[in-house]
Design an enzyme around this catalytic site. Structure first.
Site, mmCIF file in Angstrom:
data_model
loop_
_atom_site.group_PDB
_atom_site.id
_atom_site.type_symbol
_atom_site.label_atom_id
_atom_site.label_comp_id
_atom_site.label_asym_id
_atom_site.label_seq_id
_atom_site.Cartn_x
_atom_site.Cartn_y
_atom_site.Cartn_z
ATOM 1 N N GLN A 17 20.036 14.931 37.859
ATOM 2 C CA GLN A 17 18.913 15.226 38.170
ATOM 3 C C GLN A 17 18.410 16.493 37.357
ATOM 4 O OE1 GLN A 17 17.232 13.542 40.262
ATOM 5 N NE2 GLN A 17 18.859 12.614 41.214
ATOM 6 N N ASP A 32 27.396 18.553 37.322
ATOM 7 C CA ASP A 32 26.483 16.660 37.056
ATOM 8 C C ASP A 32 24.422 17.608 36.722
ATOM 9 O OD1 ASP A 32 25.161 15.002 38.603
ATOM 10 O OD2 ASP A 32 26.036 14.888 40.793
HETATM 11 N N1 C6P Z 1 20.838 10.100 43.092
HETATM 12 C C1 C6P Z 1 19.387 9.375 44.039
HETATM 13 O O1 C6P Z 1 18.362 8.990 45.059
HETATM 14 P P1 C6P Z 1 24.495 7.558 39.271
HETATM 15 O O2 C6P Z 1 24.010 6.324 40.759
HETATM 16 O O3 C6P Z 1 26.055 7.265 39.051
HETATM 17 O O4 C6P Z 1 23.182 7.067 37.959
HETATM 18 O O5 C6P Z 1 23.972 9.233 39.857
HETATM 19 C C2 C6P Z 1 24.414 9.489 40.664
HETATM 20 C C3 C6P Z 1 24.479 10.575 41.498
HETATM 21 C C4 C6P Z 1 25.365 11.815 40.853
HETATM 22 N N2 C6P Z 1 24.496 12.974 41.207
HETATM 23 C C5 C6P Z 1 23.433 13.438 41.715
HETATM 24 C C6 C6P Z 1 22.707 14.773 41.580
HETATM 25 C C7 C6P Z 1 22.252 11.786 41.538
HETATM 26 O O6 C6P Z 1 21.134 12.831 42.231
HETATM 27 C C8 C6P Z 1 23.116 11.265 41.607
HETATM 28 C C9 C6P Z 1 22.351 9.719 42.272
HETATM 29 C C10 C6P Z 1 19.532 9.145 43.205
HETATM 30 O O7 C6P Z 1 19.038 10.891 44.351
HETATM 31 C C11 C6P Z 1 20.495 7.339 44.238
HETATM 32 S S1 C6P Z 1 21.876 8.205 45.234
#
Ligand code: C6P
Length: 420
Positions: A217, A214
């Site tokens: 970040q 994943d």
């Molecule tokens: N974290 C945060 O404020 P999406 O929503 O599909 O673009 O990403 C989801 C997601 C998946 N993995 C990680 C490590 C993430 O940080 C995130 C999204 C945001 O930390 C929103 S909760």
């Protein structure tokens, strides 16, 4: 720039990088919030967009709005070329071997759900095991729980230590003859920890187990080379890397994608359709059912161009210096405790303050124009580990400066005044 003597390798890296110059490319940065200049420190939730990305989206709608892969007319050909051109930019950006390995999805969440439902349901059976970690975002937990309900797989969890690092040695002990997949954050959104993914991938492969990263970040903050990492799947979101919302990428090795059934059915993903059965389009279209978010893909391509102009190694080095400065500043505040002190960290500063709920911190600093996120950050198991309901979190991007950190520190002084 407010250079601090004795800072941890700060001045060389931060002084060489002209963050205020890049910041001027972001029109929203001129915004005032509650009458104060905007200090945007919520980049892990979503990043701001440079003019080049806004222009690319607007140019598509103004000049060649049309569907892709469907028309022979000129506008459709232009749209298709731009959409597929964006795919090629993404391929180069993460160094994938071919464009067939770049699947456009809605974001990291959809990418992981795609793998769980397509790869997971076709390759895993009751009793098979998936290794996750305690620091995962809900998007890398819940899709596997849904798969568990559907197939009877078992989830095993690598524990973290109190620095917010994966417990050394724990990973290896979780492998068994039934391990079928590892799915892991490259960088934790709640703690900022950067995991030793290259070694972890290598170990998974020694057990003949594929590994999903994943990268939500990681991709906005450091160079990512999927072939160097040798990961089997890599998921990330455009909106966290200065591109539009509604688009993201699932990278997977081509042979794995060939062996996976479609995730959704509809137009675009088929070759032939008859009532007694259908056949599938070639990669990557097999996984892109329906009209995609064309404008967003083109905008993401522009974001990649923009990031490459700055250079991902420079971004990584600059943010490292800024994180060290922010860490020193927060550590020097009485009653403030940083949650997540891993040795290898990216630009996330999660913290708690004695006697103040994180939501109150967020509300008071907002009055000073400082945008941070408060809550569990969709990582409830992390909060449970530290026995806290929530943290306040400042998350950095390359357009942030030491002045932004100083503004946060001043705003935290206000919080203390209110709660004195
Ligand atoms: N974290 C945060 O404020 P999406 O929503 O599909 O673009 O990403 C989801 C997601 C998946 N993995 C990680 C490590 C993430 O940080 C995130 C999204 C945001 O930390 C929103 S909760």
């Amino acid at each position: 720039m407010n250079a601090r003597p004795g800072g941890l390798h700060d001045s060389a890296t931060t002084a060489a990088f002209d963050a205020p110059r890049w910041r001027r490319d972001f029109p929203i940065m001129k915004q005032r919030v509650h009458g104060k200049p905007l200090v945007y420190l919520d980049n892990a939730a979503t990043s701001q967009k440079p003019q080049a990305v806004i222009d690319a989206v607007s140019d598509y709608y103004q000049h060649y709005n049309s569907n892709v892969h469907r028309g022979v007319h000129q506008l459709s050909e232009l749209a298709t070329a731009a959409y597929e051109g964006a795919r090629e930019k993404l391929r180069q950006f993460i160094n994938a071997a071919s464009k067939q390995e770049i699947i456009f999805v809605r974001g990291t969440t959809e990418a992981i759900n795609l793998v769980a439902q397509s790869y997971g349901r076709s390759h895993l059976q009751s009793g098979d095991e998936i290794i996750l970690s305690e620091m995962e975002h809900h998007s890398n937990i819940v899709p596997w729980q849904l798969l568990r309900e559907q197939t009877g797989v078992t989830l095993k969890v690598i524990p973290i230590n109190d620095a917010g690092e994966l417990q050394p040695g724990a990973y290896e002990t979780l492998f068994s003859a039934r391990t079928r997949l590892v799915s892991l954050a490259h960088v934790s959104n709640a703690l900022g920890s950067v995991n030793p993914v290259k070694e972890m991938i290598s170990l998974a492969h020694q057990h003949n187990v594929p590994l999903l990263l994943d990268g939500a970040q990681a991709v906005p903050h450091m160079p990512v080379d999927v072939r160097d990492l040798d990961c089997d799947f890599y998921a990330f979101s455009s909106h966290k890397m200065f591109g539009p919302t509604g688009i993201g990428v699932l990278y997977a090795k081509e042979q794995i994608l060939i062996d996976m059934p479609p995730y959704q059915g509809g137009g675009e993903m088929i070759r032939t359709v008859r009532f007694n059965g259908s056949t599938w389009n070639e990669l990557p279209h097999k996984f892109e059912a329906g009209t995609p978010d064309i404008a967003a893909a083109i905008g993401l391509g522009a974001a990649v161009d923009y990031l490459e102009t700055i250079g991902m190694p420079s971004i990584r080095d600059y943010e490292r210096g800024l994180l060290e400065y922010g860490t020193q500043q927060l550590q020097s505040l009485a009653g403030v405790k940083i949650v997540g002190t891993a040795r290898h960290k990216a630009g996330v500063l999660s913290f708690v303050m004695d006697g103040v709920h994180p939501h109150d911190i967020g509300t008071i600093v907002d009055q000073q124009g400082v945008a941070i996120r408060t809550g569990h950050h969709c990582a409830m198991p992390v909060m449970e580990h530290f026995h806290i309901p929530a943290t306040a979190r400042a998350s950095l991007a390359f357009y942030n400066t030491r002045e932004d950190i100083n503004a946060l520190v001043q705003a935290l002084d206000k919080v203390r005044e209110v709660f004195r």
